[in-house]
Design a protein around this motif. Structure first.
Motif, PDB file in Angstrom:
ATOM      1  N   HIS A   8       0.822  -1.213   0.000  1.00  0.00           N
ATOM      2  CA  HIS A   8       0.000   0.000   0.000  1.00  0.00           C
ATOM      3  C   HIS A   8       0.860   1.268   0.000  1.00  0.00           C
ATOM      4  CE1 HIS A   8      -4.174   1.527   0.665  1.00  0.00           C
ATOM      5  NE2 HIS A   8      -3.499   2.617   0.987  1.00  0.00           N
ATOM      6  N   ALA A   9       1.945   1.263   0.792  1.00  0.00           N
ATOM      7  CA  ALA A   9       2.756   2.481   0.943  1.00  0.00           C
ATOM      8  C   ALA A   9       4.147   2.092   1.422  1.00  0.00           C
ATOM      9  CB  ALA A   9       2.094   3.444   1.926  1.00  0.00           C
ATOM     10  N   SER A  28       0.841   3.839  -5.091  1.00  0.00           N
ATOM     11  CA  SER A  28       0.185   4.206  -6.343  1.00  0.00           C
ATOM     12  C   SER A  28      -0.911   5.215  -6.036  1.00  0.00           C
ATOM     13  CB  SER A  28      -0.399   2.973  -7.046  1.00  0.00           C
ATOM     14  OG  SER A  28      -1.572   2.541  -6.386  1.00  0.00           O
ATOM     15  N   ARG A  29      -1.415   5.857  -7.099  1.00  0.00           N
ATOM     16  CA  ARG A  29      -2.462   6.861  -6.911  1.00  0.00           C
ATOM     17  C   ARG A  29      -3.744   6.262  -6.347  1.00  0.00           C
ATOM     18  NH1 ARG A  29      -1.685  11.757  -9.356  1.00  0.00           N
ATOM     19  NH2 ARG A  29       0.181  11.961 -10.654  1.00  0.00           N
ATOM     20  N   ALA A  30      -3.978   4.971  -6.610  1.00  0.00           N
ATOM     21  CA  ALA A  30      -5.220   4.345  -6.157  1.00  0.00           C
ATOM     22  C   ALA A  30      -5.195   4.026  -4.664  1.00  0.00           C
ATOM     23  CB  ALA A  30      -5.476   3.071  -6.961  1.00  0.00           C
ATOM     24  N   ASN A  31      -4.041   4.019  -4.041  1.00  0.00           N
ATOM     25  CA  ASN A  31      -3.928   3.653  -2.634  1.00  0.00           C
ATOM     26  C   ASN A  31      -4.220   4.865  -1.747  1.00  0.00           C
ATOM     27  OD1 ASN A  31      -3.138   1.262  -3.686  1.00  0.00           O
ATOM     28  ND2 ASN A  31      -0.999   1.409  -3.065  1.00  0.00           N
ATOM     29  N   VAL A  32      -5.272   4.764  -0.939  1.00  0.00           N
ATOM     30  CA  VAL A  32      -5.718   5.890  -0.098  1.00  0.00           C
ATOM     31  C   VAL A  32      -4.856   5.975   1.160  1.00  0.00           C
ATOM     32  CG1 VAL A  32      -7.649   6.847   1.203  1.00  0.00           C
ATOM     33  CG2 VAL A  32      -8.062   5.669  -0.967  1.00  0.00           C
ATOM     34  N   THR A  48      -3.692  12.312   1.679  1.00  0.00           N
ATOM     35  CA  THR A  48      -2.408  12.738   1.113  1.00  0.00           C
ATOM     36  C   THR A  48      -1.810  11.584   0.319  1.00  0.00           C
ATOM     37  OG1 THR A  48      -0.197  13.575   1.649  1.00  0.00           O
ATOM     38  CG2 THR A  48      -1.143  11.986   3.174  1.00  0.00           C
ATOM     39  N   ARG A  49      -0.833  11.888  -0.539  1.00  0.00           N
ATOM     40  CA  ARG A  49      -0.076  10.854  -1.245  1.00  0.00           C
ATOM     41  C   ARG A  49       1.354  10.771  -0.715  1.00  0.00           C
ATOM     42  NH1 ARG A  49       1.316  11.033  -6.105  1.00  0.00           N
ATOM     43  NH2 ARG A  49       1.389   8.775  -6.320  1.00  0.00           N
TER      44      ARG A  49
END
Length: 599
Positions: free
Chosen positions: A39-40, A55-59, A67-68
């Motif tokens: 995820h991160a 990735s952009r899809a991972n909240v 945030t990203r």
């Protein structure tokens, strides 16, 4: 210690890159409705820990804000796809401890004291075997078990590495002495397992191994390091039911985490020591002073060096860029009667033309603008020793006349001076230029060529030296791993294949540069083809028609030499011994192909 806390369990951040996700291979494994496999990541950037979405899809939410990428602060609350974590920059006491201000119970204090003594004892042991025996002795004594086993993973399986009893004695043991079902559960879950009464346990009572061994109390704890399972600690007592309680399992898990760190380092050190010993044994008979090589071409070079070193004859060393011409010159000096004198090396291709005469012969103060003091030239500096002139083919023609005079008269005249100074030295020169072709083109004087080319030594390129490339790579790897303090133990199989397949247009200099980068940036204990930026060499294994293969080789080789020469087309043509128009046509073809792709 910085950590991520989830479910009340801290996960120490011990690496520059820590992965978080639902996949069990992550450093921190979390579960949630929308948690991705990875995820991160938490990265260490400029002294700060930064949380970055994979990735952009991972909240990602930090303190309630989406945030990203977010620099983490102490006590930040993190939500990743529905899973909650807390980032702690330092360890904090629990709420109960803060509120009560009560001293720790004596049994806890004793456990911490034993953990400290245990850590110090293991850290002081250099031998892996004695370290593991000390580990098991402490674990058996700590838990009250009558025996303990250290199981180590090996090629997907496990084996009994160390077995000890309550009397601190080694005992004979195999996997038949432990429960395969309990071990399987610990391996599968990677969590500690406690069984207080195995024969009556609802989960394990039907296990063949439990019934056969008539087990009573058992604990099994995984040894994990950076998400990798190193082995398991297995302790048991066949006589006492309910010997182990949850607090015993917790203390054993703490010991196991500390032991995994120390054991991993000890095993890496032992593997590195064994590899170094094998390397030193392999190098016996394959070294010539500071030069490593065993192919027929290098053996011929070594024989010639041995013969000419004892004389004062001038030597011309020929070879492509990066083949080790200066090493040969230094070895000639080291084996000559002038070994106690200086060795002075000058790269004629790196000195501006207007400064070369001053660099070689020296100058008097005031001889020209900027000459603020007297300068001793390289010829005078090498007096009673050896002067090595590299890239002699790059020397301007008008200076070749003065060099010839200095060699013939054994004296030099400084710029701005009229009185010659005698010099006594041995001259060794080197070039990657075809001097006979340079003579035909008027770029090199034939009388100088015959003066310096009394004996020539031609160095083979690295691509023509058989398995020397692997031998040299292992020698350099040991050196750089020690220089940069990196626990690198060797090369992976794909790296060895890539080393052999690569054409090495930059020869040993290119090999040195690739290895330095790989040693500094490698994540694992072994260098891979990816670390060397040679992974394409492993993947391109399909058979091509001969004409297509020749064309592919030529194009790739020209590109590599161009890159080595930083895009200098003229120098590339000279190095390859082709007309400059060949290089221009090559580049035009590449541009045409790029235009076709864009169209």
């Amino acid at each position: 210690m910085p950590s991520l806390v989830t479910g009340g369990r801290p996960h120490p951040i011990m690496r520059k890159l820590t992965s978080i996700g639902s996949d069990p291979d992550n450093d921190v494994v979390i579960q949630g409705p929308d948690v991705a496999p990875t995820h991160a990541h938490v990265r260490l950037e400029g002294g700060r820990f930064v949380l970055v979405a994979n990735s952009r899809a991972n909240v990602i939410c930090v303190n309630g804000r989406k945030t990203r990428k977010h620099p983490l602060e102490h006590a930040d609350d993190i939500d990743l796809g529905g899973a909650t974590l807390r980032f702690n920059l330092w360890d904090e006491p629990t709420t109960i401890e803060v509120e009560r201000h009560a001293p720790l119970p004596e049994d806890q204090l004793q456990a911490y004291r034993r953990l400290l003594a245990f850590s110090i004892s293991l850290a002081q042991r250099q031998d892996v075997g004695s370290m593991l025996e000390a580990l098991m002795d402490e674990v058996v004594a700590l838990t009250g078990a009558d025996k303990g086993f250290l199981l180590m993973t090996d090629d997907g399986g496990v084996h009994v590495h160390t077995a000890r009893n309550l009397n601190r004695e080694s005992i004979a043991a195999t996997l038949d002495h432990v429960s395969d079902s309990i071990i399987s559960r610990a391996i599968e879950t990677r969590e500690p397992v406690i069984v207080s009464d195995a024969l009556n346990d609802t989960v394990f009572h039907a296990s063949a191994s439990v019934m056969q061994l008539k087990l009573c109390s058992v604990m099994c704890v995984p040894l994990l390091f950076s998400g990798e399972l190193l082995g398991l600690l297995y302790v048991g007592n066949d006589n006492v039911v309910n010997l182990f309680e949850e607090q015993h399992l917790l203390v054993l898990a703490v010991f196991a985490s500390q032991a995994a760190l120390l054991v991993q380092h000890a095993m890496q050190r032992a593997a590195l020591t064994q590899d170094n010993a094998r390397l030193r044994e392999a190098l016996v008979g394959k070294r010539f002073g500071s030069i490593v090589g065993s192919c027929d071409g290098m053996k011929a070079v070594f024989r010639k060096v041995e013969k000419v070193a004892a004389t004062d004859i001038g030597v011309l060393v020929l070879g492509e860029t990066g083949t080790g011409k200066e090493l040969i010159a230094r070895e000639i000096h080291r084996r000559s009667p002038r070994v106690d004198g200086p060795f002075v090396a000058v790269n004629c291709g790196a000195i501006p033309e207007n400064l070369m005469e001053s660099e070689l012969f020296g100058h008097r103060r005031g001889a020209f603008t900027g000459a603020v003091e007297n300068k001793v030239g390289s010829f005078a500096a090498a007096n009673k020793g050896t002067l090595f002139l590299d890239e002699i083919g790059e020397m301007p023609v008008h200076l070749q006349v003065k060099l010839l005079r200095a060699i013939q008269e054994k004296s030099v005249t400084r710029v701005g001076d009229s009185k010659p100074t005698p010099v006594d030295l041995r001259l060794v020169v080197a070039t990657n230029v075809d001097l006979e072709e340079a003579i035909r083109q008027g770029r090199f004087r034939d009388d100088l060529y015959y003066r310096i080319n009394v004996i020539s030594i031609d160095l083979p390129p690295l691509r023509a030296r058989d398995d020397d490339v692997v031998l040299i790579a292992r020698f350099l790897l040991e050196k750089y791993a020690e220089d940069y303090g990196r626990p690198i133990t060797g090369f992976s199989n794909d790296a060895v294949i890539a080393l052999r397949k690569h054409l090495w247009p930059g020869n040993i200099r290119e090999l040195e540069n690739r290895l330095k980068k790989a040693v500094v940036l490698a994540d694992g204990p072994r260098i891979t083809s990816v670390d060397l930026d040679l992974d394409d060499d492993v993947l391109t294994g399909r058979v091509l028609p001969l004409a297509e293969a020749k064309d592919a080789f030529q194009r790739r080789y020209i590109d590599e030499v161009l890159a080595l020469n930083e895009g200098n087309r003229t120098k590339t043509a000279r190095d390859l011994g082709v007309d400059p128009r060949t290089i221009f046509r090559h580049l035009e073809k590449l541009r045409d192909e790029a235009d076709e792709v864009d169209a």
